[in-house]
Design an enzyme around this catalytic site. Structure first.
Site, mmCIF file in Angstrom:
data_model
loop_
_atom_site.group_PDB
_atom_site.id
_atom_site.type_symbol
_atom_site.label_atom_id
_atom_site.label_comp_id
_atom_site.label_asym_id
_atom_site.label_seq_id
_atom_site.Cartn_x
_atom_site.Cartn_y
_atom_site.Cartn_z
ATOM 1 N N GLN A 198 -51.206 -1.661 77.059
ATOM 2 C CA GLN A 198 -50.250 -1.362 78.128
ATOM 3 C C GLN A 198 -50.877 -0.441 79.177
ATOM 4 O O GLN A 198 -50.302 -0.231 80.238
ATOM 5 C CB GLN A 198 -48.974 -0.729 77.559
ATOM 6 C CG GLN A 198 -48.131 -1.707 76.755
ATOM 7 C CD GLN A 198 -46.841 -1.115 76.225
ATOM 8 O OE1 GLN A 198 -46.573 -1.210 75.033
ATOM 9 N NE2 GLN A 198 -46.016 -0.518 77.076
ATOM 10 N N GLU A 251 -35.788 -0.211 81.051
ATOM 11 C CA GLU A 251 -35.482 0.505 79.827
ATOM 12 C C GLU A 251 -34.061 1.036 79.780
ATOM 13 O O GLU A 251 -33.565 1.407 78.723
ATOM 14 C CB GLU A 251 -36.509 1.620 79.658
ATOM 15 C CG GLU A 251 -37.882 0.969 79.526
ATOM 16 C CD GLU A 251 -39.039 1.910 79.602
ATOM 17 O OE1 GLU A 251 -38.859 2.966 80.227
ATOM 18 O OE2 GLU A 251 -40.089 1.603 79.055
ATOM 19 N N ARG A 300 -39.074 0.841 74.417
ATOM 20 C CA ARG A 300 -38.199 0.387 75.494
ATOM 21 C C ARG A 300 -37.408 1.543 76.095
ATOM 22 O O ARG A 300 -36.193 1.465 76.275
ATOM 23 C CB ARG A 300 -37.238 -0.683 74.959
ATOM 24 C CG ARG A 300 -36.461 -1.385 76.058
ATOM 25 C CD ARG A 300 -37.066 -2.677 76.433
ATOM 26 N NE ARG A 300 -36.429 -3.301 77.557
ATOM 27 C CZ ARG A 300 -36.302 -4.614 77.697
ATOM 28 N NH1 ARG A 300 -36.736 -5.427 76.768
ATOM 29 N NH2 ARG A 300 -35.772 -5.119 78.767
ATOM 30 N N CYS A 301 -38.091 2.663 76.347
ATOM 31 C CA CYS A 301 -37.413 3.758 77.022
ATOM 32 C C CYS A 301 -38.482 4.676 77.586
ATOM 33 O O CYS A 301 -39.650 4.565 77.253
ATOM 34 C CB CYS A 301 -36.518 4.555 76.074
ATOM 35 S SG CYS A 301 -37.394 5.432 74.795
#
Lengths: 804, 163
Positions: free
Chosen positions: A235, A758, A382-383
């Site tokens: 990522q 997110e 996912r945040c």
């Protein structure tokens, strides 16, 4: 009128900001022509795989690889002893700790990497793993973070407790750090002198991002030209290059890192894993390309987990419900190594956004990080960094306070929201919220679901239940969340010393098309589509004529990558700023071509027009050609620009979610009748992509709240190592979502965008969880820990005496 | 390990190869035949990223031995359409934003292709049940379901027009 029609048509052709442009990625993906890391196949490529520890805590007495090495097709078996001369048996983590690459004398969690087998194919590697004999002596296992802080058992024998850690003094041999924010004394005083106080332990369980594609890489050391190429599930490919250079001693310009297509990341693919290091070493040693691809069990047991926060909260208010103070102490279970992927100065991420959407005058947060015999990690699934934990904490505390006050939870939120006229708002824990209009969003959400009607129905249902006419309860799960994304200002945000800016480089080609490269990397977010839209609106070239490239460190400008919803806030801003530089030069070229002063020109969608003379203009296509085909006095040829964008602040997307859930008291099963999600992510770039992101994030939230967890037994055995045990919802369990929006632009972002990917996970988890709690509120439930699987919900009903 | 001689018809083309008895179909497709459309997500039959068609049925090729496919007709995502003419399901997945990272997509579309042959006119609920063997982490399924229903409608109206 003719002019107007023409302008509409030109705007349409741009496919720029705000349009639901179809994704350019999809032609490849729908035909099976993606290029993911396991699709990379090089001549002579070897395959690496790990011998992993079956024990959660054990001393390694010996490792015997003789039988494995005798198996035809096995090339090498690496252990910590082999890595020691290279000083690669340990590696630094992003959190200032260090982590074993291969077990150095002991293992600290089940599934830990003990030896790396290199073989001609994956079948032989799997066979060889079985032949490596490791003699373990088991040690006492600590899985409870509270016990970890009192036990004599030392997990990290490599650390000296008298020496401070990366984030200050350590108060116990299993303690990592204490991180504090806010005014502790003033908060305690405010709470003690308040009329109403609610106290609760809110646990956010351990879970895992579990992207559908596991982690992996292909390392290829070319000994002829001295260059290392590394394909992988990264990522943050540029940071991986820097880390690879620092660890291996290979100069950074001799390393090329490529993130090909990535099959979902969700935070799992931010960090550096032992597999990457071992594949690189194995390629250097053998002179051949080496592939390492995890299987699903490796992924769930050994790569970075998320959450595992025990949050002890106290919230106080006046009798009328005005919040007066918030106190939070977190016991954070980091597992065997502190391998969080937070900005360096924030060992608990941005958890101190936990005052949420509310105007809370005084607050304090303290976070104790703790080692246990569990897998390392603590990544942002996912945040943004620890923001889901923060949102869950405050949204549960609000519900608990509403119970204490005997008040409607929607009304309690409304009277405590930060008002629109208070922005930019300085929170008690030190953040400057950029913009928001919470009351408008809230009212819109409540009206959309007929909140009053739902409450009436719920009250009738409770009465019917008490009369024995139904066994199903109705829960109304409310959430108003505020995210903090777009890390971040270089002055306080870095990863391993690299400031968290991001970048965009644009080349306009002579025929009027363009290539733009960014420092981020898409993992499904659709950057090739949406970054093209941002640029189209800035430079007047149709997004269909702009190629977006990311993920190859040899070509893309340095950037910090994609996580924490930072792509749009940071790289998206860099794209807009680079586009403006292109436009500034284009204006000078147009002025020369039109023989006017550049101040006499104005920008109009895709061209510069002479003010007051609408028929005298030069389009970007004409300007691009001129940039390459004629000598313009005082200007260099060509039309290119680069921008490295250091954001002045984070962005603060927010939203109002309402989940309506039916719960069967006798089976613990639930049915989601309605889910309404209103998101405000500032300026909306592509409504179709935003909606897709919201659907996906909500489904990950559904999984987390309703069943997904990484669970251990007392011996540290991971009980959830396959998709049989680790819950990923199918199309059957997943409800239909209704999406909605308001639009409050960020005042400091060049196009006002805030990021959205997110938000649905941050807001979704408390919405689902609050629905479960709300269903049982009338029967006295205050707090029950997630995940709310059928058994746990049945247990709630049972403990409340609802089974007769 | 001794190898078996295996013949298959893959995407309409006859293939012959030697395979270890324990070799999985997904590895043969990906490694030997270069068909990297089907993906490996779990190796335990749960996620469906490796879904292909074998003799008219959807199978998870991570839990089928290549030997079991001897003599079989196998269709992968690569056999459903081509750059000059996408299958209607491929078109509808694009049109309705039925994919994000793309990793589950080949398996999803291959499964949906079979589902619509088993049930050419499914309800939304039937689509959700029919697709329950294929996991997606990105989309929340809503747009996948929409895409499959749209493809069904398109295929049915094309069929009617042809009659």
């Amino acid at each position: 009128m003719k002019d107007f029609d023409d302008r509409e048509e030109r705007v349409g052709k741009l496919k720029g900001l705000g349009c639901a442009r179809k994704r350019v990625e999809d032609a490849r993906f729908t035909q099976g022509k993606g290029n993911y890391v396991d699709d990379v196949k090089l001549p002579g490529m070897l395959f690496g795989d790990f011998v992993r520890s079956p024990y959660a805590h054990a001393r390694i007495k010996s490792i015997d690889a003789t039988a494995a090495l005798e198996l035809p097709g096995v090339i090498a078996v690496l252990t910590a002893e082999d890595l020691k001369p290279l000083n690669l048996h340990w590696m630094p983590t992003l959190a200032g700790d260090k982590q074993m690459v291969l077990a150095d004398g002991k293992v600290l969690f089940q599934g830990q990497e003990v030896a790396f087998v290199v073989a001609e194919d994956r079948y032989i590697a799997a066979d060889a793993i079985e032949l490596v004999e490791v003699d373990y002596e088991d040690l006492p296992v600590i899985v409870d973070p509270f016990e970890a802080l009192t036990t004599d058992v030392v997990l990290r024998e490599d650390l000296d407790t008298s020496e401070p850690g990366a984030h200050g003094p350590r108060k116990h041999h299993n303690h990592i750090f204490l991180w504090e924010e806010g005014d502790k004394t003033a908060t305690e005083q405010a709470i003690e002198s308040s009329e109403v106080v609610a106290e609760e332990m809110v646990y956010y369980h351990r879970t895992h991002p579990c992207p559908l594609e596991t982690c992996g890489c292909v390392a290829s050391m070319d000994k002829v030209n001295g260059k290392l190429t590394l394909w992988g599930t990264f990522q943050a490919p540029h940071v991986v290059r820097t880390v690879a250079s620092l660890l291996s001693g290979i100069a950074e310009h001799d390393i090329r890192v490529i993130s090909p297509d990535i099959g979902g990341g969700f935070g799992n693919k931010v960090g550096v894993y032992p597999g990457y290091v071992c594949a690189i070493v194995a390629s250097i040693v053998t002179g051949k390309p080496v592939k390492w691809i995890e299987d699903r069990m490796d992924n769930l047991m050994a790569t970075a987990f998320a959450r595992d926060y025990w949050m002890k909260g106290r919230i106080s208010a006046t009798k009328e419900g005005k919040i007066t103070g918030l106190h939070c102490h977190v016991t954070a279970d980091h597992g065997a190594f502190d391998a969080c992927a937070d900005p360096t100065k924030f060992p608990a991420g941005f958890f101190h956004i936990c005052t949420g959407s509310y105007d809370i005058p005084v607050a304090y947060v303290g976070v104790d990080g703790v080692y246990t015999n569990k897998a390392p990690g603590g990544v942002a699934y996912r945040c943004s960094f620890r923001v889901t934990e923060a949102a869950y904490f405050i949204e549960r505390m609000i519900e608990v306070l509403a119970i204490e006050l005997n008040m409607d939870a929607a009304e309690l939120r409304r009277i405590n929201f930060i008002r629109a006229d208070q922005f930019p708002y300085h929170s008690a824990l030190g953040w400057e919220y950029d913009s928001g209009d919470y009351h408008t969003a809230w009212d819109k959400a409540l009206a959309a679901v007929d909140y009053e009607g739902l409450r009436k129905e719920q009250a009738e249902r409770v009465e019917a239940f008490k009369r024995g006419e139904t066994r199903t309860l109705l829960g109304i799960g409310l959430t108003h969340f505020t995210e903090i994304v777009g890390a971040g200002p270089v002055k306080n945000c870095d990863i391993l010393g690299m400031g968290m800016f991001d970048s965009c480089e644009i080349r306009i080609h002579p025929t009027g098309s363009a290539t733009a490269r960014l420092g981020t990397i898409s993992q499904g977010q659709g950057h090739a589509t949406t970054f093209g839209q941002i640029l189209a609106s800035e430079i007047g070239i149709s997004s269909d004529n702009i190629t977006i490239e990311e993920g190859d460190t040899d070509t893309a400008p340095y950037g910090l990558g994609t996580y924490g919803s930072r792509s749009t806030p940071v790289a998206g801003a860099a794209a807009a700023m680079a586009g403006r530089k292109i436009r500034a030069k284009a204006q000078m070229i147009a002025a020369y071509l039109l023989e006017v002063h550049d101040g006499d020109l104005e920008w109009d969608i895709d061209r510069f027009v002479v003010k007051g003379a609408p028929d005298r203009f030069k389009t970007m296509t004409e300007i691009a050609y001129a940039a390459y085909n004629q000598a313009i006095p005082g200007l260099e040829p060509g039309l290119e620009a680069v921008s490295y964008y250091d954001p002045p602040n984070m962005t603060y997307p927010f939203g109002a979610y309402i989940c309506v859930m039916e719960i069967d008291v006798d089976t613990g099963e639930h049915k989601i009748r309605q889910f309404y999600a209103l998101d405000d992510c500032g300026t909306r770039i592509n409504p179709m992509v935003i909606e897709g992101q919201v659907h996906g994030g909500l489904t990950e939230a559904l999984a987390i709240a309703m069943g997904q967890e990484i669970a251990y037994d007392d011996l540290g055995n991971c009980k959830t190592g396959t998709l049989m045990d680790f819950f990923l919802p199918t199309a059957v369990e997943t409800p239909h979502y209704t999406t909605d929006h308001t639009e409050t632009p960020s005042p400091h972002h060049p196009i006002g965008a805030k990021g959205v990917g997110e938000s649905p996970n941050v807001g979704g988890v408390p919405a689902f969880s609050n629905a479960v709690h709300d269903a049982f509120r009338a029967f006295g439930l205050r707090q029950s820990h997630m995940p709310h699987d059928h058994w746990r919900v049945w247990k709630i009903a049972h403990d409340l005496g609802l089974h007769g | 390990m001794s190898k078996m001689h295996i013949k298959m018809t893959v995407n309409g083309q006859k293939k012959e190869l030697l395979s270890e008895p324990r070799q999985l179909l997904i590895h043969v497709l990906r490694e030997e035949l270069g068909l990297t459309g089907p993906h490996i997500g779990c190796e335990t039959s749960h996620c469906g990223a490796c879904t292909v068609e074998m003799n008219g049925k959807s199978v998870k090729s991570c839990t089928v031995f290549a030997a079991q496919a001897d003599g079989a007709e196998v269709t992968t995502i690569e056999g459903l359409g081509n750059p000059d003419g996408l299958h209607v399901l491929q078109e509808m997945f694009k049109e309705h934003h039925g994919l994000q990272c793309g990793f589950c997509t080949p398996g999803m579309i291959t499964r949906a292709h079979r589902l619509l042959q088993e049930n050419p006119n499914p309800t939304e609920e039937e689509v959700r049940f029919g697709m329950a063997g294929n996991l997606c982490r990105c989309t929340g399924y809503q747009n996948i379901v929409k895409a499959i229903l749209a493809a069904a409608a398109e295929m049915n109206s094309a069929k009617e027009a042809a009659q």
